[in-house]
Design a protein around this motif. Structure first.
Motif, short mmCIF file in Angstrom:
data_model
loop_
_atom_site.label_atom_id
_atom_site.label_comp_id
_atom_site.label_asym_id
_atom_site.label_seq_id
_atom_site.Cartn_x
_atom_site.Cartn_y
_atom_site.Cartn_z
N VAL A 1 12.32 41.66 59.57
CA VAL A 1 13.68 41.39 59.09
C VAL A 1 14.15 40.02 59.57
CG1 VAL A 1 16.09 42.11 59.26
CG2 VAL A 1 14.29 43.82 58.93
N PHE A 2 13.95 39.73 60.85
CA PHE A 2 14.44 38.47 61.41
C PHE A 2 13.70 37.26 60.86
CE2 PHE A 2 16.57 39.97 65.62
CZ PHE A 2 17.35 40.83 64.89
N ASP A 3 12.44 37.43 60.50
CA ASP A 3 11.64 36.31 60.01
C ASP A 3 11.87 36.04 58.52
OD1 ASP A 3 10.52 35.78 62.47
OD2 ASP A 3 8.74 37.01 62.12
N ALA A 4 12.52 36.95 57.84
CA ALA A 4 12.75 36.78 56.40
C ALA A 4 13.70 35.61 56.16
CB ALA A 4 13.32 38.06 55.81
N ASP A 5 13.45 34.87 55.09
CA ASP A 5 14.33 33.75 54.76
C ASP A 5 15.74 34.22 54.45
OD1 ASP A 5 12.29 31.91 55.09
OD2 ASP A 5 11.66 32.01 52.99
N GLU A 6 15.85 35.32 53.74
CA GLU A 6 17.16 35.88 53.40
C GLU A 6 17.10 37.40 53.56
OE1 GLU A 6 18.47 34.65 49.57
OE2 GLU A 6 18.37 32.51 50.02
N PRO A 7 17.20 37.88 54.81
CA PRO A 7 17.15 39.34 55.02
C PRO A 7 18.35 40.01 54.37
CG PRO A 7 17.82 38.21 57.03
CD PRO A 7 17.40 37.15 56.07
N SER A 8 18.12 41.19 53.83
CA SER A 8 19.21 41.91 53.17
C SER A 8 20.19 42.45 54.21
CB SER A 8 18.65 43.07 52.34
OG SER A 8 18.10 44.07 53.19
N ASP A 9 21.42 42.62 53.78
CA ASP A 9 22.42 43.20 54.67
C ASP A 9 22.03 44.61 55.08
OD1 ASP A 9 23.94 40.91 54.45
OD2 ASP A 9 25.24 41.70 52.87
N GLU A 10 21.39 45.35 54.18
CA GLU A 10 20.99 46.71 54.48
C GLU A 10 19.93 46.75 55.58
OE1 GLU A 10 21.14 45.36 51.51
OE2 GLU A 10 22.72 46.49 50.47
N ALA A 11 18.96 45.83 55.49
CA ALA A 11 17.90 45.79 56.49
C ALA A 11 18.46 45.40 57.86
CB ALA A 11 16.81 44.82 56.06
N LEU A 12 19.34 44.42 57.88
CA LEU A 12 19.96 44.00 59.14
C LEU A 12 20.80 45.13 59.73
CD1 LEU A 12 21.09 40.38 58.18
CD2 LEU A 12 19.37 40.98 59.91
N GLN A 13 21.53 45.84 58.87
CA GLN A 13 22.35 46.94 59.35
C GLN A 13 21.50 48.06 59.92
OE1 GLN A 13 25.89 46.99 59.14
NE2 GLN A 13 25.62 48.71 60.54
N GLU A 14 20.39 48.36 59.26
CA GLU A 14 19.52 49.43 59.72
C GLU A 14 18.94 49.12 61.09
OE1 GLU A 14 15.51 51.92 58.28
OE2 GLU A 14 16.42 50.41 56.96
N ILE A 15 18.45 47.90 61.27
CA ILE A 15 17.89 47.50 62.56
C ILE A 15 19.00 47.46 63.62
CG2 ILE A 15 16.92 45.55 63.85
CD1 ILE A 15 14.85 47.14 62.30
N GLY A 16 20.15 46.92 63.26
CA GLY A 16 21.26 46.85 64.21
C GLY A 16 21.72 48.22 64.66
N ASP A 17 21.77 49.16 63.72
CA ASP A 17 22.19 50.52 64.08
C ASP A 17 21.18 51.19 65.00
OD1 ASP A 17 24.45 50.24 62.55
OD2 ASP A 17 23.69 51.40 60.84
N LYS A 18 19.90 50.96 64.73
CA LYS A 18 18.86 51.60 65.55
C LYS A 18 18.87 51.04 66.97
CE LYS A 18 15.23 54.30 66.04
NZ LYS A 18 15.30 55.78 65.89
#
Length: 212
Positions: free
Chosen positions: A41-58
């Motif tokens: 997720v962090f290495d993606a050029d444009e990570p999706s809000d959903e992916a960032l939210q999922e990792i942040g929540d975990k």
């Protein structure tokens, strides 16, 4: 009127055991799937809000269970750093220390820390609380030496209308960004938030040079 109970060794031991179990669970998840998923997720050029939210929540769920805060950013030897921080609470410092002690060695993707790190360019740092903006470059201070520590009185134009709790949160977040949380713990004493600019006030950004 409140009721106060003394902490006993049994309570302390039980809480420590619970925290250590959570730390073990976190690093087991991190080794199995967390590191790879977070790096992707962090290495993606444009990570999706959903992916960032999922990792942040975990990750945030584990940090919250320990009573800690967490943040990430660019690493020094790795691409990213993951920080579990006591956020200025001395009673939680040992938990953050034990979390870091159990961390794996840094690799190309991630390194780890138990205190917020100073930013490279403090002049670009700002914090928004509601409609109020607090830029570090606008924060001024007066100082007074107290032994090995420096007491500081901080002033910002927005402090005039800011609630005391907001002023305190902003001040410590900006101090951590400027100096790093470890330096704040070791070298800063009393912090006061003034609503009037002192006659001999200087920019807070000069703290780095003053403490060097």
């Amino acid at each position: 009127m409140g009721f106060f109970t003394a902490e006993n060794d049994g309570d302390t031991a039980a809480q420590r055991a619970e925290d250590d179990a959570t730390i073990t669970q976190f690093w087991a998840w991190w080794a199995e799937t967390g590191l790879a998923a977070t790096a992707e997720v962090f290495d993606a050029d444009e990570p999706s809000d959903e992916a960032l939210q999922e990792i942040g929540d975990k990750v945030g769920g584990f940090a919250e269970d320990l009573g800690l805060g967490f943040e990430s950013g660019p690493g020094r030897v790795a691409r990213h750093v993951l920080v579990f921080t006591p956020a200025g609470d001395p009673e939680l410092a040992d938990v953050a220390d034990r979390w870091l002690a159990a961390a794996p060695a840094a690799d190309e993707a991630f390194e780890y820390d138990n205190r917020r790190r100073a930013v490279e360019d403090p002049e670009s740092v700002g914090i928004a609380f509601g409609e109020q903006e607090f830029d570090l470059i606008d924060m001024t201070m007066t100082t007074e030496r107290d032994g090995d520590r420096l007491d500081i009185h901080l002033w910002h134009p927005a402090f005039v209308e800011a609630p005391q709790e907001v002023a305190g949160n902003v001040a410590f977040l900006l101090l951590d960004a400027l100096l790093g949380e470890g330096v704040v713990e070791a070298k800063i004493g009393e912090v006061r938030f003034d609503t009037e600019l002192g006659a001999d006030a200087v920019p807070m950004i000069s703290l780095r040079e003053l403490l060097a």
